[in-house]
Motif scaffolding. Structure first.
Motif, PDB file in Angstrom:
ATOM      1  N   MET A   1       1.360  -1.037  -3.815  1.00  0.00           N
ATOM      2  CA  MET A   1       0.981  -0.543  -2.475  1.00  0.00           C
ATOM      3  C   MET A   1       1.719   0.759  -2.160  1.00  0.00           C
ATOM      4  SD  MET A   1      -0.209  -3.555   0.013  1.00  0.00           S
ATOM      5  CE  MET A   1       1.246  -4.502   0.294  1.00  0.00           C
ATOM      6  N   ASP A   2       2.987   0.821  -2.543  1.00  0.00           N
ATOM      7  CA  ASP A   2       3.761   2.054  -2.360  1.00  0.00           C
ATOM      8  C   ASP A   2       3.072   3.219  -3.099  1.00  0.00           C
ATOM      9  OD1 ASP A   2       6.458   3.600  -2.030  1.00  0.00           O
ATOM     10  OD2 ASP A   2       6.168   3.553  -4.196  1.00  0.00           O
ATOM     11  N   GLN A   3       2.691   2.950  -4.364  1.00  0.00           N
ATOM     12  CA  GLN A   3       2.061   3.979  -5.193  1.00  0.00           C
ATOM     13  C   GLN A   3       0.701   4.408  -4.611  1.00  0.00           C
ATOM     14  OE1 GLN A   3      -0.088   2.857  -8.885  1.00  0.00           O
ATOM     15  NE2 GLN A   3       1.869   3.352  -9.853  1.00  0.00           N
TER      16      GLN A   3
ATOM     17  N   ARG B   1       7.574 -10.252   4.146  1.00  0.00           N
ATOM     18  CA  ARG B   1       8.653  -9.651   3.346  1.00  0.00           C
ATOM     19  C   ARG B   1       8.112  -8.562   2.418  1.00  0.00           C
ATOM     20  NH1 ARG B   1      11.483 -12.910  -0.231  1.00  0.00           N
ATOM     21  NH2 ARG B   1       9.798 -14.412  -0.237  1.00  0.00           N
ATOM     22  N   ILE B   2       6.852  -8.731   1.963  1.00  0.00           N
ATOM     23  CA  ILE B   2       6.241  -7.675   1.140  1.00  0.00           C
ATOM     24  C   ILE B   2       6.045  -6.425   2.011  1.00  0.00           C
ATOM     25  CG2 ILE B   2       4.128  -6.958  -0.073  1.00  0.00           C
ATOM     26  CD1 ILE B   2       3.783  -9.830  -1.040  1.00  0.00           C
ATOM     27  N   LEU B   3       5.588  -6.643   3.247  1.00  0.00           N
ATOM     28  CA  LEU B   3       5.329  -5.507   4.143  1.00  0.00           C
ATOM     29  C   LEU B   3       6.631  -4.768   4.461  1.00  0.00           C
ATOM     30  CD1 LEU B   3       2.669  -7.049   6.571  1.00  0.00           C
ATOM     31  CD2 LEU B   3       2.400  -6.107   4.284  1.00  0.00           C
ATOM     32  N   GLN B   4       7.711  -5.525   4.665  1.00  0.00           N
ATOM     33  CA  GLN B   4       9.013  -4.882   4.936  1.00  0.00           C
ATOM     34  C   GLN B   4       9.470  -4.073   3.722  1.00  0.00           C
ATOM     35  OE1 GLN B   4       9.941  -4.922   7.895  1.00  0.00           O
ATOM     36  NE2 GLN B   4       8.680  -6.615   8.615  1.00  0.00           N
ATOM     37  N   ALA B   5       9.272  -4.665   2.525  1.00  0.00           N
ATOM     38  CA  ALA B   5       9.713  -3.980   1.308  1.00  0.00           C
ATOM     39  C   ALA B   5       8.912  -2.697   1.071  1.00  0.00           C
ATOM     40  CB  ALA B   5       9.583  -4.924   0.111  1.00  0.00           C
ATOM     41  N   VAL B   6       7.602  -2.747   1.368  1.00  0.00           N
ATOM     42  CA  VAL B   6       6.759  -1.544   1.224  1.00  0.00           C
ATOM     43  C   VAL B   6       7.236  -0.475   2.214  1.00  0.00           C
ATOM     44  CG1 VAL B   6       4.427  -0.603   1.523  1.00  0.00           C
ATOM     45  CG2 VAL B   6       4.742  -2.789   0.350  1.00  0.00           C
ATOM     46  N   ALA B   7       7.494  -0.917   3.453  1.00  0.00           N
ATOM     47  CA  ALA B   7       7.958   0.028   4.482  1.00  0.00           C
ATOM     48  C   ALA B   7       9.281   0.671   4.051  1.00  0.00           C
ATOM     49  CB  ALA B   7       8.107  -0.698   5.819  1.00  0.00           C
ATOM     50  N   ASP B   8      10.180  -0.141   3.491  1.00  0.00           N
ATOM     51  CA  ASP B   8      11.482   0.390   3.030  1.00  0.00           C
ATOM     52  C   ASP B   8      11.288   1.428   1.936  1.00  0.00           C
ATOM     53  OD1 ASP B   8      12.736  -1.229   4.800  1.00  0.00           O
ATOM     54  OD2 ASP B   8      13.485  -2.677   3.313  1.00  0.00           O
ATOM     55  N   ARG B   9      10.440   1.096   0.951  1.00  0.00           N
ATOM     56  CA  ARG B   9      10.222   2.023  -0.167  1.00  0.00           C
ATOM     57  C   ARG B   9       9.605   3.327   0.301  1.00  0.00           C
ATOM     58  NH1 ARG B   9       9.212  -0.635  -5.943  1.00  0.00           N
ATOM     59  NH2 ARG B   9       8.355   1.370  -6.507  1.00  0.00           N
ATOM     60  N   LEU B  10       8.673   3.223   1.260  1.00  0.00           N
ATOM     61  CA  LEU B  10       8.000   4.424   1.760  1.00  0.00           C
ATOM     62  C   LEU B  10       8.866   5.178   2.775  1.00  0.00           C
ATOM     63  CD1 LEU B  10       4.382   3.045   2.338  1.00  0.00           C
ATOM     64  CD2 LEU B  10       5.000   4.835   0.706  1.00  0.00           C
ATOM     65  N   GLU B  11       9.903   4.488   3.244  1.00  0.00           N
ATOM     66  CA  GLU B  11      10.744   5.015   4.340  1.00  0.00           C
ATOM     67  C   GLU B  11       9.894   5.333   5.569  1.00  0.00           C
ATOM     68  OE1 GLU B  11      14.194   7.510   3.244  1.00  0.00           O
ATOM     69  OE2 GLU B  11      13.289   7.502   1.253  1.00  0.00           O
ATOM     70  N   ILE B  12       9.035   4.378   5.925  1.00  0.00           N
ATOM     71  CA  ILE B  12       8.216   4.511   7.125  1.00  0.00           C
ATOM     72  C   ILE B  12       8.777   3.548   8.175  1.00  0.00           C
ATOM     73  CG2 ILE B  12       6.471   2.815   6.305  1.00  0.00           C
ATOM     74  CD1 ILE B  12       4.325   4.482   7.713  1.00  0.00           C
ATOM     75  N   PRO B  13       8.923   3.990   9.426  1.00  0.00           N
ATOM     76  CA  PRO B  13       9.490   3.099  10.443  1.00  0.00           C
ATOM     77  C   PRO B  13       8.638   1.839  10.635  1.00  0.00           C
ATOM     78  CG  PRO B  13       9.158   5.330  11.314  1.00  0.00           C
ATOM     79  CD  PRO B  13       8.565   5.310   9.946  1.00  0.00           C
ATOM     80  N   ALA B  14       9.306   0.709  10.851  1.00  0.00           N
ATOM     81  CA  ALA B  14       8.610  -0.583  10.964  1.00  0.00           C
ATOM     82  C   ALA B  14       7.539  -0.567  12.051  1.00  0.00           C
ATOM     83  CB  ALA B  14       9.626  -1.682  11.236  1.00  0.00           C
ATOM     84  N   GLU B  15       7.784   0.195  13.126  1.00  0.00           N
ATOM     85  CA  GLU B  15       6.807   0.183  14.237  1.00  0.00           C
ATOM     86  C   GLU B  15       5.485   0.879  13.868  1.00  0.00           C
ATOM     87  OE1 GLU B  15       9.895   1.355  14.444  1.00  0.00           O
ATOM     88  OE2 GLU B  15       9.925   3.405  15.246  1.00  0.00           O
ATOM     89  N   LYS B  16       5.477   1.582  12.745  1.00  0.00           N
ATOM     90  CA  LYS B  16       4.222   2.212  12.316  1.00  0.00           C
ATOM     91  C   LYS B  16       3.427   1.318  11.358  1.00  0.00           C
ATOM     92  CE  LYS B  16       5.224   7.133  12.764  1.00  0.00           C
ATOM     93  NZ  LYS B  16       5.270   8.398  12.020  1.00  0.00           N
ATOM     94  N   VAL B  17       3.975   0.149  11.047  1.00  0.00           N
ATOM     95  CA  VAL B  17       3.298  -0.772  10.119  1.00  0.00           C
ATOM     96  C   VAL B  17       2.669  -1.903  10.933  1.00  0.00           C
ATOM     97  CG1 VAL B  17       3.585  -2.249   8.097  1.00  0.00           C
ATOM     98  CG2 VAL B  17       5.040  -0.215   8.375  1.00  0.00           C
ATOM     99  N   PHE B  18       1.342  -2.013  10.864  1.00  0.00           N
ATOM    100  CA  PHE B  18       0.661  -3.037  11.666  1.00  0.00           C
ATOM    101  C   PHE B  18       0.766  -4.400  10.971  1.00  0.00           C
ATOM    102  CE2 PHE B  18      -2.717  -5.488  13.562  1.00  0.00           C
ATOM    103  CZ  PHE B  18      -2.584  -5.141  14.895  1.00  0.00           C
ATOM    104  N   ILE B  19       1.176  -5.398  11.734  1.00  0.00           N
ATOM    105  CA  ILE B  19       1.394  -6.736  11.163  1.00  0.00           C
ATOM    106  C   ILE B  19       0.701  -7.794  12.022  1.00  0.00           C
ATOM    107  CG2 ILE B  19       3.159  -8.498  10.671  1.00  0.00           C
ATOM    108  CD1 ILE B  19       5.039  -6.202   9.887  1.00  0.00           C
TER     109      ILE B  19
END
Ligand code: UT7
Length: 328
Positions: free
Chosen positions: A231-233, A260-278
């Motif tokens: 997903m990061d790629q 936890r997958i979504l958090q890990a993707v966000a960490d790798r992309l360095e995108i703030p958590a509030e920009k990731v819809f869950i």
């Protein structure tokens, strides 16, 4: 030659079955706890289709809402694609049942790319629109995936839920719409996530039923690592096509498999958590319906606004993965 228009999502719809299955109820079925499920997956509850509902029945209200929101009627559709891994039957396709229920007269086919199904179908629709072949394509992600769950397997039965989402894809002349798409697959890793029996490899038999081969089998931890990496790629690939950066994304809509997958993707992309819809907490993993239902909710609640850069990204059985960059 570049087309003078883009393919854009002009109407969205969703349908979630009424029946809510809570973690507390699953505690009574298998050896698990609400605490384990919440901390290891983020899931609190999921929806389960009524016994009389098949995949096309979930797809219908979602499709009707999307068509209405696009300002169209079923007769305006040029093509219907249903992304599903749990069709009504092996054949006819769920899309043919949906076509009849809608009263549409266009071509219709199913697309099988497991949890990446909506990303794949969106990209196919984009091709039909941008090539000028069609004006309006209905793309649906719909699943009754709980029918294929072994309710004795705590490793999988806590994860999945049923639901449907739909999008109408039409021509856009004002620059908004799908800017870039990317699809990936690795068939060498097919055994990580599969339903082994019911196809031509292992046809249905008393043996295949007795040995539980019609249920989802999953190597969870292996899949977890691949999900994060792919997903990061995929996000980086679609951004690169338009020379954009991760920081340009206003809303990331990832496949909702595990928090936890979504958090890990966000960490790798360095995108703030509030920009990731869950929304995995409310629906679990709805396979090909996950990203489109998440997009529907993000738009409906005003999280996604006109002019935003939205990235949809998914991965799943196949293995498959894919992403779309959209200017909303
Ligand atoms: O759309 C794509 C489809 N799927 C995915 O993307 C799933 C990807 N994988 C995952 O989300 C996670 O791997 C799971 C949620 C499936 C599992 O979480 P995990 O943290 O990777 O756990 P694990 O499989 O490594 O298991 C850890 C422990 C094991 O016990 P022992 O061997 O350490 O004693 C499991 O037996 O947790 C146990 N366990 C459970 N315990 C309570 C596994 N499932 C459960 C459960 N309740 N439901």
């Amino acid at each position: 030659m570049t087309a003078p228009y883009r393919a854009a999502i002009t109407g969205l719809g969703a349908y979630l079955p009424e029946r809510i299955l809570t973690n507390a109820e699953i505690e009574k079925i298998v050896d698990t706890t609400d605490e384990w499920i919440r901390t290891r997956t983020g899931i609190r509850e999921r929806r389960v289709a009524a016994p009389e509902q098949a995949t096309s029945d979930l797809a219908l209200p979602a499709a009707q809402e999307a068509i209405k929101n696009a300002g169209l009627t079923p007769q305006d559709l040029d093509l219907i694609i249903v992304a599903t891994t749990s069709p009504d039957m092996i054949f006819p396709s769920a899309s043919c049942y949906l076509q009849a229920k809608l009263g549409a007269t266009c071509g219709a086919f199913d697309l099988a790319a497991a949890c990446s199904g909506f990303a794949y179908a969106l990209s196919v629709a984009e091709g039909f629109i941008k090539s000028g072949i069609y004006k309006h394509v209905l793309v649906v992600g719909a699943e009754t995936i709980t029918r294929f769950i072994d309710w004795k397997d705590r490793g999988t039965c806590v994860l999945f839920g049923d639901g449907a989402g739909a999008a109408v894809i039409s021509r856009s002349m004002d620059g908004h719409g799908i800017l870039a798409s990317y699809l990936g697959a690795d068939g060498n890793q097919s055994e990580i996530l599969q339903i082994p029996a019911g196809g031509s490899r292992i046809p249905p038999s008393a043996d295949s039923v007795a040995s539980g081969q019609h249920y989802i089998r999953m190597a969870g931890p292996e899949l977890f690592k691949i999900a994060v990496k792919t997903m990061d790629q995929a996000v980086r690939k679609v951004l690169a096509q338009e020379n954009l950066q991760v920081s340009d994304i206003n809303c990331l809509i990832p496949h909702q498999a595990n928090n936890r997958i979504l958090q890990a993707v966000a960490d790798r992309l360095e995108i703030p958590a509030e920009k990731v819809f869950i929304n995995v907490d409310r629906y679990g993993n709805m396979s090909s319906a996950s990203t489109v239902v998440a997009l529907y909710e993000a738009v409906k609640t005003g999280v996604v606004k006109k002019g935003d850069y939205v990235v949809l990204v998914a991965f799943g059985g196949g293995l498959t993965w894919g992403a779309s960059l959209i200017k909303w």
